[in-house]
Motif scaffolding. Structure first.
Motif, PDB file in Angstrom:
ATOM      1  N   THR A 145       0.866  -1.420   0.043  1.00 26.33           N
ATOM      2  CA  THR A 145       0.086   0.117  -0.079  1.00 26.33           C
ATOM      3  C   THR A 145       1.196   1.637   0.175  1.00 26.33           C
ATOM      4  OG1 THR A 145      -1.954  -1.548   1.091  1.00 26.33           O
ATOM      5  CG2 THR A 145      -1.837   1.748   1.405  1.00 26.33           C
ATOM      6  N   ILE A 146       2.267   1.089   0.797  1.00 23.93           N
ATOM      7  CA  ILE A 146       2.586   1.743   0.876  1.00 23.93           C
ATOM      8  C   ILE A 146       3.381   2.772  -0.332  1.00 23.93           C
ATOM      9  CG2 ILE A 146       4.874   3.105   1.695  1.00 23.93           C
ATOM     10  CD1 ILE A 146       4.472   1.858   4.315  1.00 23.93           C
ATOM     11  N   ALA A 147       3.796   1.923  -1.139  1.00 22.67           N
ATOM     12  CA  ALA A 147       4.705   1.494  -2.300  1.00 22.67           C
ATOM     13  C   ALA A 147       4.033   2.069  -3.628  1.00 22.67           C
ATOM     14  CB  ALA A 147       4.917   0.024  -2.562  1.00 22.67           C
ATOM     15  N   ARG A 148       2.863   2.058  -3.211  1.00 25.88           N
ATOM     16  CA  ARG A 148       1.589   2.097  -4.431  1.00 25.88           C
ATOM     17  C   ARG A 148       1.276   4.019  -4.415  1.00 25.88           C
ATOM     18  NH1 ARG A 148      -3.289  -0.997  -3.268  1.00 25.88           N
ATOM     19  NH2 ARG A 148      -1.399  -2.514  -2.939  1.00 25.88           N
ATOM     20  N   THR A 149       1.863   4.335  -3.373  1.00 21.21           N
ATOM     21  CA  THR A 149       1.461   5.486  -3.219  1.00 21.21           C
ATOM     22  C   THR A 149       2.711   6.589  -3.760  1.00 21.21           C
ATOM     23  OG1 THR A 149       2.952   6.635  -1.285  1.00 21.21           O
ATOM     24  CG2 THR A 149       0.614   5.567  -0.782  1.00 21.21           C
ATOM     25  N   ASP A 150       2.673   8.058  -3.930  1.00 21.86           N
ATOM     26  CA  ASP A 150       3.443   8.562  -4.794  1.00 21.86           C
ATOM     27  C   ASP A 150       4.018   9.594  -3.438  1.00 21.86           C
ATOM     28  OD1 ASP A 150       1.441  10.215  -4.027  1.00 21.86           O
ATOM     29  OD2 ASP A 150       1.030  11.173  -5.404  1.00 21.86           O
ATOM     30  N   ALA A 151       4.335   8.904  -2.689  1.00 24.34           N
ATOM     31  CA  ALA A 151       5.371   9.323  -1.672  1.00 24.34           C
ATOM     32  C   ALA A 151       6.933   9.388  -2.310  1.00 24.34           C
ATOM     33  CB  ALA A 151       4.622   9.180  -0.134  1.00 24.34           C
TER      34      ALA A 151
END
Length: 225
Positions: A145-151
């Motif tokens: 979930t973290i990896a798929r964000t644009d952060a």
């Protein structure tokens, strides 16, 4: 980064509410090596979560949202698979729950905590956090979930750190109580241990069922859009 943290809070709570590690910590806190073994198990727990989470983040590099903001198809498929596996874990634990006056089955290692060294306690913490099926699935789901964000990479690292801290609250709380209250914590910890032992299967089942619904529902929504 805020988006990533917001989306992984539920997974962190799901990891924190892991009955057997909490019971294990409580048992270690009444042994002669309580001051070393309790923190060692917590350290191993944190390292296990951080290690698996970091690996998933590295493997999932480039899985951020597409031009339209939608996740890649394989990401939604991963969520669907994780949700199905969590549902299987929920059913498995529900079937194994004790009935009536039946005593709950406890892992063999709980009967040997008196002989644990700090190193062995730390290794146990890693195993319980990184290799337990429920926790492994939740860590993978959170890191994906973290990896798929644009952060940014730094933002993703912070989000993972927040997840690890939340996931460590369950095992960390008995240790904080032990050092803060000392002998006065014994009654509280004994009550917590007995309640967790009795309701372990039900707790795990409910957590897995709720998070499975979250994953499967999100995956179906993404795949149909």
């Amino acid at each position: 980064m805020g988006e990533a943290i917001g989306q992984i809070l539920a997974y962190g709570v799901g990891v924190a509410l892991s009955p057997f590690p909490i019971i294990g910590v409580v048992l270690m806190l009444v042994t002669p090596r309580a001051r070393s073994n309790g923190p060692a198990l917590l350290l191993g727990w944190v390292l296990g979560l951080a290690l698996v989470g970091t690996i998933v983040l590295l493997v999932s590099g480039g899985a951020g949202p597409g031009e339209q903001g939608e996740p890649a198809g394989w990401v939604s498929a991963l969520d669907l698979a994780l949700g199905a596996l969590l549902l299987w874990v929920a059913v498995k634990h529900w079937r194994e729950r004790p009935r009536g006056d039946e005593e709950p089955a406890l892992p063999k290692w709980m009967h040997a905590v008196d002989s644990f060294t700090p190193v062995r306690a730390g290794v146990l913490g890693i195993v319980l956090s990184a290799l337990n099926p429920k926790n492994l699935l939740l860590v993978i789901a959170a890191a994906a979930t973290i990896a798929r964000t644009d952060a940014s990479a730094g933002g993703q690292a912070v989000a993972l750190a927040v997840f690890v801290v939340i996931g460590a609250l369950g095992t960390g709380t008995p240790i904080v109580l032990y050092f803060a209250l000392k002998e006065r914590s014994r009654h509280i910890l004994d009550g917590l241990k007995l309640w967790m032992e009795r309701h372990n299967s039900a707790i795990v089942s409910v957590i897995c069922l709720l998070l499975a619904a979250k994953l499967v529902g999100g995956a179906i929504s993404d795949l149909s859009s």
